[in-house]
Design a protein around this motif. Structure first.
Motif, mmCIF file in Angstrom:
data_model
loop_
_atom_site.group_PDB
_atom_site.id
_atom_site.type_symbol
_atom_site.label_atom_id
_atom_site.label_comp_id
_atom_site.label_asym_id
_atom_site.label_seq_id
_atom_site.Cartn_x
_atom_site.Cartn_y
_atom_site.Cartn_z
ATOM 1 N N LEU A 248 0.829 -1.203 0.000
ATOM 2 C CA LEU A 248 0.000 0.000 0.000
ATOM 3 C C LEU A 248 0.867 1.259 0.000
ATOM 4 N N GLY A 249 0.200 2.406 -0.093
ATOM 5 C CA GLY A 249 0.914 3.674 -0.146
ATOM 6 C C GLY A 249 0.509 4.623 0.966
ATOM 7 N N GLN A 250 1.444 5.452 1.371
ATOM 8 C CA GLN A 250 1.193 6.557 2.298
ATOM 9 C C GLN A 250 1.861 7.823 1.773
ATOM 10 N N ALA A 251 1.438 8.954 2.292
ATOM 11 C CA ALA A 251 2.061 10.218 1.898
ATOM 12 C C ALA A 251 1.993 11.195 3.058
ATOM 13 N N PHE A 252 3.035 12.020 3.166
ATOM 14 C CA PHE A 252 3.149 13.021 4.224
ATOM 15 C C PHE A 252 3.465 14.371 3.586
ATOM 16 N N LEU A 253 2.606 15.328 3.850
ATOM 17 C CA LEU A 253 2.800 16.693 3.376
ATOM 18 C C LEU A 253 3.124 17.557 4.588
ATOM 19 N N ALA A 254 4.241 18.275 4.541
ATOM 20 C CA ALA A 254 4.653 19.130 5.652
ATOM 21 C C ALA A 254 4.874 20.549 5.144
ATOM 22 N N ILE A 255 4.433 21.525 5.920
ATOM 23 C CA ILE A 255 4.527 22.941 5.541
ATOM 24 C C ILE A 255 5.127 23.720 6.702
ATOM 25 N N ASP A 256 6.153 24.491 6.413
ATOM 26 C CA ASP A 256 6.748 25.381 7.404
ATOM 27 C C ASP A 256 6.018 26.720 7.334
ATOM 28 N N PRO A 257 5.269 27.104 8.379
ATOM 29 C CA PRO A 257 4.543 28.383 8.332
ATOM 30 C C PRO A 257 5.460 29.574 8.089
ATOM 31 N N GLY A 258 6.722 29.446 8.477
ATOM 32 C CA GLY A 258 7.663 30.532 8.273
ATOM 33 C C GLY A 258 7.932 30.840 6.813
ATOM 34 N N ALA A 259 7.638 29.887 5.933
ATOM 35 C CA ALA A 259 7.856 30.097 4.506
ATOM 36 C C ALA A 259 6.713 30.871 3.857
ATOM 37 N N LEU A 260 5.642 31.102 4.597
ATOM 38 C CA LEU A 260 4.471 31.791 4.031
ATOM 39 C C LEU A 260 4.255 33.105 4.778
ATOM 40 N N ALA A 261 3.180 33.237 5.552
ATOM 41 C CA ALA A 261 2.938 34.508 6.246
ATOM 42 C C ALA A 261 3.871 34.707 7.428
ATOM 43 N N GLY A 262 4.563 33.636 7.846
ATOM 44 C CA GLY A 262 5.462 33.717 8.990
ATOM 45 C C GLY A 262 4.872 33.005 10.194
ATOM 46 N N ASN A 263 5.733 32.517 11.079
ATOM 47 C CA ASN A 263 5.267 31.768 12.244
ATOM 48 C C ASN A 263 4.346 32.595 13.135
ATOM 49 N N GLY A 264 4.709 33.846 13.367
ATOM 50 C CA GLY A 264 3.886 34.685 14.226
ATOM 51 C C GLY A 264 2.500 34.881 13.671
ATOM 52 N N ALA A 265 2.419 35.201 12.382
ATOM 53 C CA ALA A 265 1.117 35.408 11.758
ATOM 54 C C ALA A 265 0.296 34.120 11.774
ATOM 55 N N TYR A 266 0.960 33.017 11.469
ATOM 56 C CA TYR A 266 0.253 31.726 11.484
ATOM 57 C C TYR A 266 -0.346 31.449 12.860
ATOM 58 N N LEU A 267 0.469 31.579 13.901
ATOM 59 C CA LEU A 267 -0.002 31.278 15.251
ATOM 60 C C LEU A 267 -1.106 32.230 15.680
ATOM 61 N N ASP A 268 -0.999 33.506 15.304
ATOM 62 C CA ASP A 268 -2.056 34.471 15.611
ATOM 63 C C ASP A 268 -3.370 34.069 14.950
ATOM 64 N N ARG A 269 -3.307 33.660 13.694
ATOM 65 C CA ARG A 269 -4.532 33.328 12.969
ATOM 66 C C ARG A 269 -5.175 32.052 13.514
ATOM 67 N N VAL A 270 -4.347 31.085 13.894
ATOM 68 C CA VAL A 270 -4.909 29.875 14.486
ATOM 69 C C VAL A 270 -5.654 30.210 15.773
ATOM 70 N N GLU A 271 -5.046 31.038 16.624
ATOM 71 C CA GLU A 271 -5.706 31.375 17.883
ATOM 72 C C GLU A 271 -6.975 32.182 17.653
ATOM 73 N N ALA A 272 -6.989 33.027 16.640
ATOM 74 C CA ALA A 272 -8.207 33.785 16.343
ATOM 75 C C ALA A 272 -9.352 32.843 15.982
ATOM 76 N N LEU A 273 -9.042 31.816 15.213
ATOM 77 C CA LEU A 273 -10.073 30.855 14.840
ATOM 78 C C LEU A 273 -10.499 30.012 16.039
ATOM 79 N N VAL A 274 -9.540 29.574 16.846
ATOM 80 C CA VAL A 274 -9.880 28.780 18.033
ATOM 81 C C VAL A 274 -10.780 29.577 18.973
ATOM 82 N N GLU A 275 -10.440 30.839 19.192
ATOM 83 C CA GLU A 275 -11.261 31.682 20.070
ATOM 84 C C GLU A 275 -12.667 31.812 19.535
ATOM 85 N N ALA A 276 -12.807 31.982 18.230
ATOM 86 C CA ALA A 276 -14.143 32.104 17.629
ATOM 87 C C ALA A 276 -14.920 30.799 17.781
ATOM 88 N N MET A 277 -14.255 29.672 17.599
ATOM 89 C CA MET A 277 -14.921 28.377 17.756
ATOM 90 C C MET A 277 -15.433 28.195 19.181
#
Length: 335
Positions: free
Chosen positions: A264-293
């Motif tokens: 059988l087959g498996q696959a792993f996709l990994a993304i470094d948030p620092g390569a996109l909006a940045g770690n700080g922005a990523y963590l801020d946005r996750v917490e904003a969504l968690v708080e809303a939930m």
């Protein structure tokens, strides 16, 4: 029920797998993964799998001497050959490669081919989340669900897991199969001689059934109807067409010892948030969504229930059915 602490349970599971022919690394990594699932209340993916894996090792459906290796690589992509062994050593190597390549390239995709059942999908993402990466794990499995509009099992239940690290809070962990329920739940119901609800499975004639054995011989129903069936198709293509692994319909059921290696087959996709909006922005946005939930009373964050169960199990151990415990002790030579 028999009560046992996790360390002892892991030793029992590893000894049983080693006695069936698994090399030390394979026996240890597999036992760790199964006990992890057991500690989170996932009995269908826990130590109940030890007898099945051992049967496959003895019958040659899984090769106990296999050592995974990197067979192709370019930039952020790599392919791991599991050598038809149990999946866990290959998936551990894939997680290591996905982490290193995502750190270097910002994103990585690591496939595993010639593999076997990979247990609870989220288990493989723990190390990636520890490294601060967003990650997904995908696998196919032996045919269990028909293509939409069809009758014969063609796609696997094809689990998907995702993990999202947080700032200070427990990571968000999403882990699901694409059937209405995981096929392992039918296995547990069949073992315990319990009926299953209507809507979980069809018998071999395509009729709804409450008999778990008939469901195992028939087909599972996809979660969400046509949408679940299409997602299962996507997983088959990602983890098989890209890796050269067997499609679900090309391998025998996990619940029999007869047949060749699963491949059988498996696959792993990994993304470094620092390569996109940045770690700080990523963590801020996750917490904003968690708080809303969490503004809505009754919302439970994904992964919380399993984490609490594991915390409790680490302190106090788990309960295992007496018959299964006796089987594990006999397999390990501890009876």
């Amino acid at each position: 029920m028999a009560h046992i602490y996790l360390d002892e349970l892991q030793l029992l599971a590893a000894a049983g797998l080693a006695a069936a022919g698994a090399n030390p690394a394979m026996a240890d990594s597999t036992a760790r993964a199964l006990v992890y699932a057991e500690s989170q209340g996932l009995g269908s993916h826990g130590v109940s799998r030890v007898p099945f894996y051992a049967g496959h090792l003895r019958a040659g459906r899984a090769i106990g001497s296999a050592v995974p290796s990197i067979v192709h690589e370019r930039g952020g992509a790599a392919l791991i050959d599991a050598g038809s062994g149990l999946a866990f050593p290959a998936c551990a190597l894939a997680a290591e490669q996905a982490t290193a390549r995502a750190r270097e390239h910002g994103v990585s995709f690591v496939g595993v081919t010639n593999s076997h059942h990979f247990g609870a999908a989220a288990y493989h993402l723990e190390a990636l989340a520890d490294a601060g990466l967003v990650a997904l794990a995908l696998s196919n499995s032996p045919a269990a669900m028909p293509a939409w509009g069809g009758k014969r099992p063609l796609f696997g239940t094809n689990p998907i897991a995702a993990v999202f690290p947080r700032r200070g809070g427990a990571r968000l962990v999403i882990d699901l199969s694409l059937s209405q329920v995981a096929r392992g739940k039918l296995m547990i119901a069949a073992r315990d001689k319990q009926p299953i609800p209507l809507g979980w499975a069809l018998d071999a004639d395509g009729q709804p059934t409450t008999d778990p054995k008939a469901g195992l011989e028939g087909s599972m129903l996809p979660a969400g109807g046509v949408k679940g069936a299409m997602l299962a198709l996507i997983v088959e293509l990602l983890v098989c067409a890209l890796t050269g692994a067997h499609f679900g319909f090309e391998t025998e059921s996990f619940f029999v010892d007869e047949g060749g290696p699963a491949r059988l087959g498996q696959a792993f996709l990994a993304i470094d948030p620092g390569a996109l909006a940045g770690n700080g922005a990523y963590l801020d946005r996750v917490e904003a969504l968690v708080e809303a939930m969490l503004e809505d009373e009754g919302v439970r964050l994904p992964g919380d229930r399993r984490r609490k169960l594991r915390d409790e199990a680490l302190k106090h151990g788990v309960d295992i059915p007496d018959a299964l415990m006796a089987q594990l002790r006999a397999m390990s030579g501890a009876a």
